[in-house]
Design a protein around this motif. Sequence first.
Motif, PDB file in Angstrom:
ATOM      1  N   LEU A  28      -6.397   7.874   3.398  1.00 19.92           N
ATOM      2  CA  LEU A  28      -5.238   8.016   2.519  1.00 19.92           C
ATOM      3  C   LEU A  28      -5.292   9.333   1.745  1.00 19.92           C
ATOM      4  N   LYS A  29      -6.474   9.724   1.332  1.00 21.10           N
ATOM      5  CA  LYS A  29      -6.638  10.995   0.618  1.00 21.10           C
ATOM      6  C   LYS A  29      -6.196  12.163   1.502  1.00 21.10           C
ATOM      7  N   LYS A  30      -6.631  12.119   2.759  1.00 24.06           N
ATOM      8  CA  LYS A  30      -6.274  13.187   3.698  1.00 24.06           C
ATOM      9  C   LYS A  30      -4.774  13.171   3.994  1.00 24.06           C
ATOM     10  N   LEU A  31      -4.225  11.989   4.160  1.00 25.83           N
ATOM     11  CA  LEU A  31      -2.795  11.875   4.438  1.00 25.83           C
ATOM     12  C   LEU A  31      -1.954  12.441   3.290  1.00 25.83           C
ATOM     13  N   LYS A  32      -2.415  12.213   2.071  1.00 26.21           N
ATOM     14  CA  LYS A  32      -1.681  12.728   0.906  1.00 26.21           C
ATOM     15  C   LYS A  32      -1.701  14.260   0.903  1.00 26.21           C
ATOM     16  N   GLU A  33      -2.821  14.831   1.293  1.00 27.77           N
ATOM     17  CA  GLU A  33      -2.929  16.295   1.367  1.00 27.77           C
ATOM     18  C   GLU A  33      -2.029  16.851   2.461  1.00 27.77           C
ATOM     19  N   TYR A  34      -2.042  16.188   3.615  1.00 26.78           N
ATOM     20  CA  TYR A  34      -1.185  16.631   4.725  1.00 26.78           C
ATOM     21  C   TYR A  34       0.296  16.510   4.353  1.00 26.78           C
ATOM     22  N   ALA A  35       0.616  15.485   3.588  1.00 30.06           N
ATOM     23  CA  ALA A  35       2.014  15.257   3.206  1.00 30.06           C
ATOM     24  C   ALA A  35       2.589  16.461   2.468  1.00 30.06           C
ATOM     25  N   GLU A  36       1.789  17.048   1.580  1.00 29.71           N
ATOM     26  CA  GLU A  36       2.297  18.175   0.791  1.00 29.71           C
ATOM     27  C   GLU A  36       2.458  19.432   1.626  1.00 29.71           C
ATOM     28  N   ARG A  37       1.582  19.613   2.608  1.00 29.93           N
ATOM     29  CA  ARG A  37       1.721  20.776   3.497  1.00 29.93           C
ATOM     30  C   ARG A  37       2.921  20.585   4.442  1.00 29.93           C
ATOM     31  N   LEU A  38       3.168  19.340   4.810  1.00 30.78           N
ATOM     32  CA  LEU A  38       4.250  19.029   5.744  1.00 30.78           C
ATOM     33  C   LEU A  38       5.625  19.064   5.077  1.00 30.78           C
ATOM     34  N   ARG A  39       5.674  18.707   3.801  1.00 30.45           N
ATOM     35  CA  ARG A  39       6.948  18.486   3.091  1.00 30.45           C
ATOM     36  C   ARG A  39       7.994  19.596   3.288  1.00 30.45           C
TER      37      ARG A  39
END
Length: 445
Positions: free
Chosen positions: A206-217
């Motif tokens: 979940l921590k990694k997914l949250k980081e990826y989410a911001e780069r993807l946004r």
Amino acid sequence: GGRTRAIATTAPAAAGPKRLRNDMGNKVTVVLGAQWGDEGKGKVVDLLATEADVVCRCQGGNNAGHTVVVDGKEYDFHLLPSGIINPKSISLIGNGVVIHLPGLFEEGDKNEKKGLKGWEKRLIVSDRAHIDTLKCEKALQAQEGKNIGTTKKGIGPAYSSKASRTGLRVCDLLGDFKDFSTRFKNLVHQYQSMYPSLTVDVEDQLKKLKEYAERLRPMVRDGVYYMYEALHGSPKKILVEGANAALLDIDFGTYPFVTSSNCTVGGACTGLGIPPLNIGDVFGVAKAYTTRVGIGAFPTEQLNAVGELLQTRGHEVGVTTGRKRRCGWLDLVIVRYAHMINGFTAIALTKLDILDVLDEIKVGVAYKLNGKRIPHFPANMDVLQKVEVEYETFPGWKTDTSAARKWNDLPAKAQNYIRFIENHIGVPIKWVGVGKSRECMIQMF
């Protein structure tokens, strides 16, 4: 009561209301594999992408492997559309794709080091695309894919989650993260109930997914509305790049030894939100021989010196898996079958130069079962394993074709081989590939 105002009309009453004109918009060009994949679709897409405004992926995931050579540099693409090389075009990952986020960014960063600049600013990701949820689904695929020869990239489980309505989409990841986290934990629990030995560090994921989410946004858009504007707004040239190929299609391929998506022309409609009337040219890509990765029936396979020569000269190693590809003669039964489903308007025939050294070349033209020709490509894999192939034999041209740049540069025997293929399938061959780079593609018309 209020006043009543008369409304004047210049049209006679019998004419009725004015009818709307239905503007169907632009036509989309689609590039699809006509065999078992690895036909050279990336090269054809790269060629067409130089003129395209938008290049789209519509299905599959990072189980695809497309290689493009530009100015001597070799770029490998798995999730990114091959058209990302064109700095003037937009690349779109559609809703039909399952996205492995670490793979997406690793791929982009790796190609950036080779010279692919500004790719994040040219990439749009559909908010309806499903997420291939990190190591969780890769671990599942490793257990699930042992007997059907998959790439073990988590593609099957991601599409299974999608079909069972427990999958997670890009729009979920960018929404309420607390709600996303609950759904992610439920998904992991579902997998662990099926595979008790599966271990997942949920909080780390979940921590990694949250980081990826911001780069993807910044890349995420509503894909349906974007495609509609591209089709109906200012004229745009739109190119769709199919992954995998007809014989790997979940419905029409050599089931169960197939991928988990529709990699035939219908996948372009469902994976991007394109109406069928907007499909224009459908280009099929076929090698001048046949290859296959993994297990499953392969009627024209050559388990001999010919197969080894094709494998060695053609550098037939999977871009995604690193596995050696099985090799055999060109099978026109499967290419005609692919045409029946996709309605190819033209074909790109690739890697003709690999055949340059052969004394004779065979082409599979029909299947026989118990001595009799069978009129259809069999659905049953037990039947396909038993078929006998009927071949046409051609003399080899024994000439280096790699420097050919126009039709008349090809030896007469190579021209005869190409014309036979064209006439047997009933589809014109528009390009002939004689090497790796962009320049090594002869355009016929």
